[in-house]
Design an enzyme around this catalytic site. Structure first.
Site, short mmCIF file in Angstrom:
data_model
loop_
_atom_site.label_atom_id
_atom_site.label_comp_id
_atom_site.label_asym_id
_atom_site.label_seq_id
_atom_site.Cartn_x
_atom_site.Cartn_y
_atom_site.Cartn_z
N PHE A 123 0.59 17.10 7.35
CA PHE A 123 1.60 16.27 8.01
C PHE A 123 1.75 16.69 9.48
O PHE A 123 1.78 17.87 9.79
CB PHE A 123 2.92 16.47 7.26
CG PHE A 123 4.00 15.50 7.61
CD1 PHE A 123 3.99 14.21 7.09
CD2 PHE A 123 5.05 15.88 8.44
CE1 PHE A 123 5.00 13.32 7.40
CE2 PHE A 123 6.07 14.98 8.76
CZ PHE A 123 6.04 13.70 8.23
N ASP A 192 3.81 24.14 2.12
CA ASP A 192 4.76 23.04 2.27
C ASP A 192 4.73 22.22 0.98
O ASP A 192 3.69 21.66 0.62
CB ASP A 192 4.36 22.19 3.48
CG ASP A 192 5.31 21.03 3.73
OD1 ASP A 192 5.88 20.49 2.75
OD2 ASP A 192 5.47 20.64 4.90
N TYR A 217 14.78 15.18 0.07
CA TYR A 217 15.12 13.75 0.05
C TYR A 217 14.01 12.89 -0.55
O TYR A 217 14.15 11.69 -0.65
CB TYR A 217 15.50 13.23 1.45
CG TYR A 217 14.51 13.53 2.56
CD1 TYR A 217 13.34 12.81 2.68
CD2 TYR A 217 14.77 14.53 3.48
CE1 TYR A 217 12.44 13.09 3.69
CE2 TYR A 217 13.89 14.82 4.50
CZ TYR A 217 12.72 14.10 4.60
OH TYR A 217 11.83 14.40 5.60
N LYS A 218 12.90 13.53 -0.94
CA LYS A 218 11.82 12.78 -1.59
C LYS A 218 12.06 12.82 -3.10
O LYS A 218 12.99 12.18 -3.58
CB LYS A 218 10.47 13.34 -1.15
CG LYS A 218 10.22 13.06 0.35
CD LYS A 218 9.03 13.75 0.94
CE LYS A 218 8.92 13.43 2.43
NZ LYS A 218 8.06 14.36 3.17
N ARG A 366 0.50 3.27 0.44
CA ARG A 366 0.97 4.40 -0.38
C ARG A 366 1.96 3.91 -1.42
O ARG A 366 2.91 3.19 -1.09
CB ARG A 366 1.71 5.44 0.48
CG ARG A 366 0.86 6.37 1.26
CD ARG A 366 1.64 7.60 1.75
NE ARG A 366 3.07 7.40 2.00
CZ ARG A 366 3.93 8.37 2.24
NH1 ARG A 366 3.52 9.63 2.26
NH2 ARG A 366 5.20 8.12 2.47
C1 LIG Z 1 8.30 14.64 4.53
C2 LIG Z 1 7.54 15.76 5.13
C3 LIG Z 1 8.04 16.49 6.21
C4 LIG Z 1 9.33 16.07 6.83
O1 LIG Z 1 9.89 17.02 7.64
P1 LIG Z 1 11.36 16.73 8.22
O2 LIG Z 1 11.66 17.91 9.02
O3 LIG Z 1 12.27 16.52 7.05
O4 LIG Z 1 11.29 15.47 9.01
C5 LIG Z 1 7.32 17.59 6.66
N1 LIG Z 1 6.15 17.93 6.09
C6 LIG Z 1 5.62 17.23 5.06
C7 LIG Z 1 4.34 17.64 4.44
C8 LIG Z 1 6.30 16.12 4.56
O5 LIG Z 1 5.78 15.41 3.56
#
Ligand SMILES: *Cc1c(COP(=O)(O)O)cnc(C)c1O
Length: 399
Positions: A123, A192, A217-218, A366
């Site tokens: 990400f 992560d 939040y996921k 997705r």
């Molecule tokens: C959703 C997600 C994030 C989101 O990070 P935020 O700080 O909440 O915006 C980061 N890394 C990964 C791999 C994600 O899937």
């Protein structure tokens, strides 16, 4: 077929915990649906705790200790013993703490480890933050494909940051194996868990992960912008030197000392005043887990993604979409990614037709399958609507 699968689904009753409608909601990997337990809790927090008790709620309603208390609620979901998870800040901010702390631990080990490896497919935020953490700690950063990590780690590696599930393709990485490779090279493994926490077993303690972060939040349904969690393995906690040593992580926060002295335990991952409204919404959202086992959730997740792939193969004309998600269970998270021409246009139409997924550029559809509230009937309907939409929009490339 879908009816029989729904009838046999042991988790089918969990859907009633969520606020849903006729929409087939396949975007729980971006924002989980609203649990029924949340609105009443938030109403109480706002009106009674904030409105009437006011500042007294920090002690009386357990606001101050919420980051550790809710961390302990999340710990079993990622198979960690208590006292190793703290909740607060965003995933991005926790990644920053983690990567600087890992590089500082490596530097303190004193063997000249000056390279941070990152999963090259991860990400974007993770990558940007790892690069900044590297610059701040005098390290270089090197992106590598996850399959090349075992060959790339060396006695120069300080830490490796990896995404447990690829947010684009839905590929699940081999956390036990990669963690062992990183450790064999003497480096720190940072994971992560944004796309795995709450949907599959992670085994943090069992596999000896050093540091992990994840979002709530996921698949944990904590609500938009709900705080992230940070795991620091118990035996590393007194070496975790946070780059954001706020007063909440002080050993004696209310003595207001001029000199910083870190708290013991995972509390040193805290920074400043926590976002109580979001934090307590998350706590209410986690109540559903009193009735769930992560293994049952994983079993249903795989059945849902299997069924979706089967339905897509059966209903969509051959050659239009290409699954990017591995067919092998051991390599699959809880989403299906389909490469598709005109992906953005296709998704706009799917959403209009009541099937909500999302798109990742340039050409990936997705679909996230949240096993707590997605059923097999939903899956079949999504595949049928997709097939119809594709027959209207997408034409195989070359024609
Ligand atoms: C959703 C997600 C994030 C989101 O990070 P935020 O700080 O909440 O915006 C980061 N890394 C990964 C791999 C994600 O899937």
């Amino acid at each position: 077929m879908a009816e029989a699968l729904d009838a046999a689904d042991q988790l089918a009753g969990i859907r009633a915990w969520f606020v849903l409608d006729e929409t087939v909601y396949l975007d729980g990997n971006s924002l989980g649906a609203l649990p029924m337990t949340v609105p009443g809790r938030i109403e109480d927090v706002i009106r009674r705790q904030w409105g009437a008790l006011r500042v007294g709620s920090w002690a009386e309603e357990g606001w101050w200790t919420a980051p550790e208390r809710i961390g302990d609620r999340i710990a079993p979901l990622v198979q960690a013993a208590s006292g190793q998870v703290v909740v607060g800040d965003s995933t991005s901010v926790n990644l920053f703490k983690s990567m600087v702390a890992a590089a500082r631990m490596a530097a303190a080990d004193g063997d000249g480890r000056r390279e941070i490896l990152v999963d090259g497919t991860m990400f974007p935020s993770d990558r940007y933050i790892a690069a900044s953490a590297a610059r701040m700690t005098g390290c270089t950063i090197r992106p590598v494909e996850p399959v090349r990590i075992p060959a790339a780690v060396s006695d120069r590696t300080a830490a490796v940051l990896m995404n447990h599930v690829d947010y684009r393709t839905g590929r699940l990485q081999d956390l036990p194996f990669l963690t062992a490779c990183v450790h064999e090279a003497g480096a720190y493994a940072v994971w992560d868990l944004c796309h795995s926490a709450g949907v599959l077993p992670v085994g943090l303690d069992e596999h000896g992960v050093d540091i992990a972060v994840g979002c709530t939040y996921k698949y944990l349904n904590g609500g938009p912008g709900s705080p992230a969690f940070l795991y620091v393995r118990r035996d590393l906690q007194d070496r975790f030197d946070s780059p954001l040593p706020g007063w909440n992580s002080h050993a004696e926060p209310f003595r207001m000392k001029a000199e910083y002295e870190p708290a013991t335990g995972v509390s040193r991952g805290r920074v400043g005043t926590p976002d109580i409204l979001s934090m307590l919404a998350l706590e209410a959202a986690l109540e559903v887990w009193d009735h769930l086992s992560i293994d049952a959730v994983r079993t249903k997740s795989l059945a849902l993604t299997d069924f979706f792939l089967e339905c897509v193969a059966a209903y969509v004309s051959p050659g239009i979409v290409e699954p990017l998600t591995p067919a092998v269970h051991a390599e699959r998270g809880s989403q299906v990614a389909l490469r598709c021409p005109d992906a953005a246009e296709v998704m706009t139409r799917l959403i209009e037709a009541g099937v909500v997924g999302d798109v990742r550029p340039p050409d990936v559809l997705r679909f996230g399958f949240a096993p707590l509230y997605v059923g097999f009937g939903d899956v079949e309907r999504a595949a049928r609507v997709l097939a119809r939409t594709l027959s209207e929009v997408a034409v195989p490339s070359g024609s």
